[in-house]
Design a protein around this motif. Structure first.
Motif, short mmCIF file in Angstrom:
data_model
loop_
_atom_site.label_atom_id
_atom_site.label_comp_id
_atom_site.label_asym_id
_atom_site.label_seq_id
_atom_site.Cartn_x
_atom_site.Cartn_y
_atom_site.Cartn_z
N UNK A 171 0.81 -1.23 0.00
CA UNK A 171 0.00 0.00 0.00
C UNK A 171 0.84 1.27 0.00
N UNK A 172 2.07 1.19 -0.52
CA UNK A 172 2.95 2.37 -0.56
C UNK A 172 3.01 2.87 -2.00
N UNK A 173 2.60 4.14 -2.22
CA UNK A 173 2.52 4.61 -3.61
C UNK A 173 3.78 5.33 -4.07
N UNK A 174 4.50 5.98 -3.16
CA UNK A 174 5.75 6.64 -3.57
C UNK A 174 6.83 6.30 -2.53
N UNK A 175 8.07 6.25 -2.98
CA UNK A 175 9.13 5.91 -2.01
C UNK A 175 9.24 6.99 -0.94
N UNK A 176 9.60 6.61 0.27
CA UNK A 176 9.62 7.57 1.39
C UNK A 176 10.69 8.65 1.21
N UNK A 177 10.30 9.92 1.47
CA UNK A 177 11.25 11.03 1.27
C UNK A 177 11.87 11.49 2.58
N UNK A 178 11.31 11.06 3.71
CA UNK A 178 11.87 11.46 5.00
C UNK A 178 12.11 10.21 5.85
N UNK A 179 12.87 10.39 6.91
CA UNK A 179 13.13 9.26 7.82
C UNK A 179 11.81 8.79 8.45
N UNK A 180 10.96 9.75 8.84
CA UNK A 180 9.69 9.37 9.48
C UNK A 180 8.83 8.56 8.50
N UNK A 181 8.78 9.01 7.24
CA UNK A 181 7.99 8.27 6.24
C UNK A 181 8.59 6.89 6.00
N UNK A 182 9.92 6.81 6.05
CA UNK A 182 10.60 5.53 5.84
C UNK A 182 10.18 4.54 6.93
N UNK A 183 10.20 5.02 8.16
CA UNK A 183 9.84 4.13 9.28
C UNK A 183 8.38 3.67 9.15
#
Ligand code: GAL
Length: 427
Positions: A171-183
């Motif tokens: 359910x992830x549409x774009x790769x994470x751009x921040x550390x918080x989004x990555x986690x």
């Protein structure tokens, strides 16, 4: 000294690195040759992906130097984790190979200070190399006007490789751009049942750490860590190490080296892997040396989270050790490594961009086209694991600290060990 070259590191190379087709740059000319002389070329490019680039340069060397026998003295182990230790013992016993791979920056400065290398000013004069390498890169391989190696490429360390289908499934549409989004995304992948983050042997975890430090601290604070103004005990470092701990908690079982970790992404077993762009050569090269995969469908990439706009760089370079048994053969190799033909044969297969500014841009496609554009426009930060910001002793202490941390997970102890490593680095 440290401040002088770190200042150079912090400057954007915009403009300097624009690829222009000025002059032919020259094919390589062979050095003086003795019959059946052996040239021992020491590197760690044995594995899938990386060996392809070396083979391409070797073919040019053999064509240009029929009297010289190329001896591939490569020692297996990504990032030279085995090779660098063996090299150190060979150098201290005054038994150098004819030429060896050394990273531009603090690692090379260590070899220079130890008096192990010959100056290559004669070669830079003969081949007019000062005109084709960026000045900031030359600064990284020089001491007091003497230049000590030939850089063959530029690699990017801070790349997030991912499997688009696995992200979609989670359910992830774009790769994470921040550390918080990555986690947050790592948690989503975990819930989907796939490996969120693949890792390999210990050095790959140090590689992960450098991208997390950069993404969490920001470029200026990260770059300051390697200067006299460094503050390793600061709360922002504590935060970055806590981020690292959280991210590491989503890692799969460590596999043998970087290739099997990257392969877990290409095979759809894992979602993410943070690795240098040698992974591109491995993913993309045809099956006898790589995985023969297609970008955007089988694998894709983005800047490591929180690092967009900054290029964490490293550069492989070749040296002329003092006392090289076959000095003429080594010089002949350096001429190939320095040449436009050599760099344009090596880099598209290696997954790197040329150190020369006059390379044939049309050869760098797909990921490598993006990479060139980033290199010419981004701010710069230097890699830890790949020799730019920390000399070999400091890098080894950081590796030890990471190894202990993987066991005890104690952030306070880890931060103290990193602060001690900086204090005792002697850099
Ligand atoms: C780096 C080196 C790259 C690549 C990588 C993985 O240290 O600069 O060229 O070989 O290790 O092995």
């Amino acid at each position: 000294m440290r401040r002088r070259w770190m200042a150079a590191v912090a400057v954007s190379l915009t403009g300097l690195l624009t690829l222009t087709a000025c002059g032919d740059g020259g094919g390589s000319q062979g050095g003086s040759q003795s019959a059946e002389a052996k040239v021992e070329v020491f590197s760690w490019w044995t594995g899938a992906g990386e060996a392809d680039g070396l083979k391409a340069m070797r073919a040019i060397f053999e064509r240009e130097n029929p009297g010289q026998e190329f001896v591939d003295a490569a020692v297996a182990g990504g990032s030279g984790d085995q090779a660098r230790a063996l090299l150190a013992s060979k150098l201290s016993a005054n038994q150098p190979p004819d030429t060896f791979q050394g990273h531009a920056g603090a690692e090379l400065q260590g070899y220079i200070k130890a008096g192990k290398l010959e100056s290559l000013n004669f070669l830079y004069d003969e081949l007019k190399l000062r005109d084709v390498f960026p000045q900031q890169l030359i600064d990284q391989i020089s001491v007091q006007g003497e230049i000590y190696s030939v850089p063959v490429n530029i690699h990017r360390s801070n790349v997030l490789w991912f499997n688009p289908a696995v992200l979609k499934e989670a359910g992830i549409s774009t790769p994470p751009a921040t550390i918080a989004a990555f986690i947050a995304d790592l948690e989503k992948v975990k819930a989907s049942g796939k490996i969120p983050l693949s890792i390999g042997s210990q050095w790959t975890v140090v590689h992960l750490l450098e991208s997390v430090l950069l993404g969490s601290l920001g470029t200026e604070t990260y770059n300051r860590l390697w200067t006299a103004q460094a503050d390793w005990s600061n709360a922002n470092v504590t935060q970055a190490l806590n981020d690292f701990k959280t991210i590491l908690s989503y890692a799969g079982t460590p596999v043998e080296d970087w290739q099997p970790a990257a392969k877990q992404v290409a095979d759809g077993q894992a979602a993410f892997n943070i690795m240098g762009d040698w992974a591109y050569g491995y993913f993309h090269n045809p099956p006898d040396g790589g995985l023969g995969k297609s970008s955007k469908t089988d694998f894709d990439w983005a800047p490591a989270p929180g690092t967009d706009g900054t290029f964490m760089w490293l550069s492989d370079s070749f040296t002329l050790p003092k006392g090289a048994p076959n000095r003429a053969g080594a010089v002949a190799w350096l001429k190939v490594a320095a040449s436009k033909e050599g760099q344009d044969a090596f880099n598209p297969l290696k997954g790197s961009i040329p150190a020369r500014t006059d390379a044939d841009k049309s050869l760098y496609k797909d990921y490598l086209e993006w990479d060139l554009a980033q290199w010419s426009s981004n701010k710069l930060a230097g890699s830890i694991q790949h020799g730019v910001v920390a000399n070999d002793a400091w890098r080894a202490s950081i590796n030890d600290a990471v190894g202990l941390f993987q066991g005890d997970q104690d952030v306070a102890k880890f931060q103290q060990a990193l602060a001690d490593a900086a204090k005792n680095s002697g850099q």
